[in-house]
Write a protein that holds these residues in place. Structure first.
Motif, mmCIF file in Angstrom:
data_model
loop_
_atom_site.group_PDB
_atom_site.id
_atom_site.type_symbol
_atom_site.label_atom_id
_atom_site.label_comp_id
_atom_site.label_asym_id
_atom_site.label_seq_id
_atom_site.Cartn_x
_atom_site.Cartn_y
_atom_site.Cartn_z
ATOM 1 N N THR B 546 37.941 45.223 35.872
ATOM 2 C CA THR B 546 38.380 43.866 35.555
ATOM 3 C C THR B 546 39.200 43.235 36.683
ATOM 4 O O THR B 546 39.494 42.061 36.638
ATOM 5 C CB THR B 546 39.230 43.854 34.273
ATOM 6 O OG1 THR B 546 40.258 44.822 34.424
ATOM 7 C CG2 THR B 546 38.389 44.167 33.071
ATOM 8 N N ASN B 547 39.577 44.020 37.678
ATOM 9 C CA ASN B 547 40.336 43.473 38.794
ATOM 10 C C ASN B 547 39.485 43.518 40.057
ATOM 11 O O ASN B 547 38.759 44.475 40.269
ATOM 12 C CB ASN B 547 41.607 44.299 39.034
ATOM 13 C CG ASN B 547 42.444 44.404 37.794
ATOM 14 O OD1 ASN B 547 42.006 44.973 36.803
ATOM 15 N ND2 ASN B 547 43.622 43.853 37.835
ATOM 16 N N PRO B 548 39.589 42.497 40.902
ATOM 17 C CA PRO B 548 38.841 42.566 42.161
ATOM 18 C C PRO B 548 39.441 43.653 43.052
ATOM 19 O O PRO B 548 40.666 43.796 43.119
ATOM 20 C CB PRO B 548 39.022 41.179 42.770
ATOM 21 C CG PRO B 548 40.171 40.565 42.086
ATOM 22 C CD PRO B 548 40.314 41.220 40.761
ATOM 23 N N TYR B 549 38.554 44.391 43.733
ATOM 24 C CA TYR B 549 39.064 45.402 44.655
ATOM 25 C C TYR B 549 39.553 44.736 45.930
ATOM 26 O O TYR B 549 40.562 45.136 46.505
ATOM 27 C CB TYR B 549 37.965 46.415 44.990
ATOM 28 C CG TYR B 549 38.457 47.572 45.813
ATOM 29 C CD1 TYR B 549 39.161 48.605 45.221
ATOM 30 C CD2 TYR B 549 38.244 47.619 47.179
ATOM 31 C CE1 TYR B 549 39.652 49.652 45.962
ATOM 32 C CE2 TYR B 549 38.734 48.660 47.944
ATOM 33 C CZ TYR B 549 39.430 49.681 47.321
ATOM 34 O OH TYR B 549 39.926 50.715 48.064
ATOM 35 N N ARG B 550 38.829 43.722 46.346
ATOM 36 C CA ARG B 550 39.250 42.969 47.519
ATOM 37 C C ARG B 550 39.036 41.496 47.230
ATOM 38 O O ARG B 550 38.022 41.111 46.645
ATOM 39 C CB ARG B 550 38.423 43.379 48.744
ATOM 40 C CG ARG B 550 38.711 42.566 49.985
ATOM 41 C CD ARG B 550 40.020 42.997 50.634
ATOM 42 N NE ARG B 550 40.247 42.276 51.893
ATOM 43 C CZ ARG B 550 41.225 41.376 52.065
ATOM 44 N NH1 ARG B 550 42.027 41.085 51.088
ATOM 45 N NH2 ARG B 550 41.393 40.772 53.225
#
Lengths: 216, 592
Positions: B546-550
């Motif tokens: 659910t979170n962008p890695y970059r």
């Protein structure tokens, strides 16, 4: 010819000056501190100077205007109040700067969560007024306020709003956002009647099944 | 949009880059990770590959350079996006280096536009670019400990790796973040750094490195000196500093210094969930938040592959083009401020802008921090009424009558003005080759005669349906950069008129059910839009969570500043302010 460009520019300035005078005359000296004139001045028909004499006069904010959330409660007939909030925590999870803290309690006997928050905090220094909490709340329990004049002398105590400070009656919301309120109430009523119909249908099915059993 | 491919990763497609790909077979291999595109280049061959791409097949424009920290693999990756200014999709190249000793040859000699971006990667990731002429920190100061974008770096108020934080619910343990500070005084210095004996070495070396050689053949003997303009002043554009080397009144060298408004937007973005980033994009270029939203939404939608309803597409274009008008109004108004025409032109310019902001406020709820786009559409449809008028009538009146009249008035007011012409014509000339080499974007690039506009050369959203011309101007001086903004406002108003004619009068504005925690399939994506200030790109890497890695922002204001020093050389001090104004920067985006 050199200077014509400047002259033409001056013409624009003069026109602005005259527009303001004509505007003044058309309002018969009632240009400021007058709601009708404020609307004209700020609308597409406005000519002349468009300044607003804040704080004596204020621009009306549109219904969707959003500033620091508040919590809704409903007043019951006996004078007690019911929070719409069920402390499900979606607002705290979706909040981008994470400025919402919710205290949920559970029944000491059954251990099941009580669907009303014990306390609710919003750090308004951190809140970025994005409106996600109101947008994603499934119970229409948290809404964005229109009160933008929150300056205070104290930073430490005054800027963490607790539940007492956040609570506002549903009527207040109906007053600041009539269209949204009407639409939401309609949707809620529809959902309620659907739920009731489903319940009734389920009870019906149960009864007919029981009847069949009896008949057999 | 979602079907559109960026990059030339898949082997079946034939592209103009193919001859180079086959020529450098030993140095290139396709990126085969799932959801990734493009090629991985051997570090030491990078300049050769890039030179060949630039000279032989026309990838003359290096748009974005950025780093990614793959902590688990122990690698740092630097991602390059190159384009042809003749149009078409991006070529996506990557270089992987060891995390412990990351060294990559610099591309500044091939693409001078890589200058600031490489410095940024050096600063935030600690990658050393060999052969970079000026490899100093750019956003952080000397006493900053570590490289903040690395995955194992934690900020002073670090609470958890990812949002939502556990303390928020159901415990509700409220406390102020100040009371939580791990470093006590909010700073941790690198080993051996003594704040009391600190000599600002980077400033010293900056001053020493300036070219102070003036011309010798003149009657009046003038001193050479170094002047710091800013970090407060350079004419109200924000906290920005220009270190100027002067020979008399003439600028011999100029170095911009930035980072005063740095808040590590990208790190915040990687802690956030995908949706939580949307309101943060408003705060990049806070004068054009609607189009910032659009760029980010496009980048994430590319990964998600969602379909956007027709009416939402039109609303997006309407809002993005209104943003362009309001941004250019502001830019012209404040360019005139920089020229010394204090406030009158600025106020005339922002008058029409007020009405645009009224539309934003009534629709999205905020005048500047709109937070209007969502993945799969927009947040809400237009309201019924706006200031007691029907909203559609209000907007139609605005784009048919008010805005064209305001633009015409601005044109009449300023374009022919002899003082404006005397101050602007021939000042800060940027030749087209240089504009491309320095990765200049937006009006800065097109005023130099390069007809590169993403809305035409790599259309996104539904821009291919509208009839408009890409504006260019031939001279590339301050005056042309002013006039092209007038032209672009006319084009934008024209697009808005088409939108109001063709937009379906009702329909969905959001596809599917609104979700507060969207999951995005793994992969990388680069979404770019033609923002008022230039090409705004979002490089997003998802790992399926659910979170962008970059989360990287290719900020047009930041990269357009690369060429500032070149533009100012040989001009007077007062002209430097005007040239800066003509580039049109917003520090929220420069420093991020």
């Amino acid at each position: 010819m050199y200077g014509t460009g400047i002259m033409r520019g001056m013409g624009v300035t003069i026109k602005h000056l005259f527009d303001t005078f004509v505007d003044d005359l058309s309002f018969l000296g009632q240009r400021y501190y007058n709601e009708d004139s404020l609307n004209v001045r700020q609308g597409t028909r406005g000519r002349g100077v468009f300044t607003v004499q804040y704080p004596e006069e204020k621009l009306p904010v549109p219904e969707r205007f959003r500033f620091i959330p508040f919590l809704l409660y409903e007043e019951n007939e006996d004078g007690s109040t019911t929070d719409r909030c069920t402390s499900c925590g979606i607002c705290a999870k979706v909040c981008p700067p994470q400025c919402i803290w919710i205290e949920r309690s559970s029944d000491p006997e059954t251990g099941r969560p009580i669907p009303e928050p014990t306390n609710f905090f919003i750090d308004i220094d951190i809140c970025m007024n994005c409106g996600y909490c109101a947008e994603y709340c499934p119970f229409d329990a948290i809404k964005m306020d229109h009160d933008y004049e929150l300056a205070s002398y104290d930073r430490i105590e005054a800027h963490i709003f607790d539940k007492d400070r956040l609570d506002k009656p549903v009527e207040y919301y109906a007053d600041i956002c009539p269209t949204d309120y009407a639409a939401e109430e309609k949707a809620r009523a529809e959902a309620d009647s659907k739920k009731a119909a489903r319940k009734a249908a389920a009870a019906d099915r149960k009864r007919t099944a029981a009847n069949k059993k009896d008949a057999a | 949009m979602s079907e559109q491919k960026l990059g030339v990763g898949s082997a079946e497609e034939t592209t103009v880059a193919d001859p180079i790909i086959s020529r450098f077979q030993d140095a290139l291999r396709p990126d085969e990770r799932k959801g990734y595109e493009g090629y991985i280049v051997a570090a030491e061959r990078l300049p050769a590959v890039m030179t060949a791409l630039r000279d032989d097949v026309g990838y003359d424009y290096l748009s974005s350079v950025t780093g990614v920290d793959y902590l688990d693999e122990g690698q740092l990756e630097v991602v390059y996006h190159a384009y042809q200014t003749s149009g078409g999709p991006a070529l996506n190249l990557k270089v992987q280096v060891d995390r412990e000793n990351p060294v990559i040859p610099s591309l500044v000699s091939v693409y001078p536009g890589a200058d600031f971006q490489e410095r940024e990667i050096f600063d935030l990731y600690g990658v050393r670019f060999e052969g970079h002429p000026n490899l100093r920190r750019i956003l952080m100061w000397d006493g900053f400990d570590g490289h903040p974008m690395r995955k194992d770096w934690q900020e002073a108020y670090f609470e958890e790796e990812k949002k939502p934080f556990d303390s928020r619910w159901p415990g509700g343990d409220v406390r102020r973040s100040e009371d939580d500070n791990r470093f006590g005084k909010n700073v941790s210095y690198p080993d051996g750094f003594e704040i009391d004996n600190w000599v600002p070495e980077s400033d010293e070396s900056l001053y020493a490195g300036l070219n102070k050689a003036g011309s010798n053949d003149k009657a009046l003997r003038t001193d050479t000196l170094v002047v710091n303009m800013g970090p407060q002043h350079p004419s109200t554009h924000g906290v920005f500093r220009m270190v100027v080397a002067l020979d008399g009144e003439t600028i011999t060298d100029l170095q911009p210094v930035m980072g005063y408004l740095h808040r590590n937007h990208e790190k915040i973005g990687e802690r956030n969930t995908f949706l939580q980033n949307m309101p943060y994009t408003d705060r990049l270029d806070y004068l054009s938040s609607m189009s910032n939203n659009l760029g980010y939404a496009l980048a994430v939608e590319k990964l998600m592959g969602v379909h956007i309803p027709e009416r939402a597409e039109y609303l997006r274009v309407l809002m993005a083009e209104l943003t362009r008008v309001s941004n250019h109004m502001w830019a012209i108004g404040f360019l005139l401020n920089d020229l010394g025409a204090f406030q009158t032109p600025a106020l005339y310019a922002i008058r029409a802008r007020e009405l645009i902001l009224d539309v934003f406020e009534a629709t999205a709820g905020s005048r500047m921090m709109c937070n209007y786009m969502r993945f799969g559409g927009v947040a809400r449809d237009l309201p019924e009424t706006l200031r007691d008028e029907n909203t559609v009538d209000f907007i139609t009146d605005l784009v048919d009558n008010r805005l064209p009249a305001a633009i015409d008035e601005l044109d009449r007011f300023l374009t022919g003005n002899e003082i404006v012409r005397a101050r602007c014509i021939g000042v800060g000339v940027l030749p087209p080759e240089k504009a491309i080499a320095y990765s200049a974007a937006g009006p800065l690039l097109r005023a130099s005669g390069v007809p590169y506009d993403l809305r035409r050369s790599d259309p996104y959203s539904i821009y291919d349906r509208f009839d408009f011309e890409v504006c260019t101007r031939p001279n590339g001086d301050v005056y042309d950069r002013y006039v092209i903004r007038i032209d672009e406002m006319r084009t934008s108003v024209n697009i808005c008129q088409q939108v109001m004619r063709e937009m379906p009068s009702e329909g969905e504005v959001f596809a599917g059910k609104p979700q507060y925690n969207v999951r995005v399939p793994a992969g990388e994506s680069y979404g770019r839009v033609e923002n008022p200030k230039g090409e705004l790109g979002y490089y997003v890497v998802s790992t399926g969570k659910t979170n962008p890695y970059r989360y990287h922002v290719r900020a047009p204001s930041f990269i357009n500043l690369t060429v500032l020093g070149e533009l100012c050389k040989g001009h007077k001090v007062a002209d430097a302010v005007v040239i800066l104004g003509s580039i049109d920067i917003v520090l929220g985006e420069v420093d991020r």
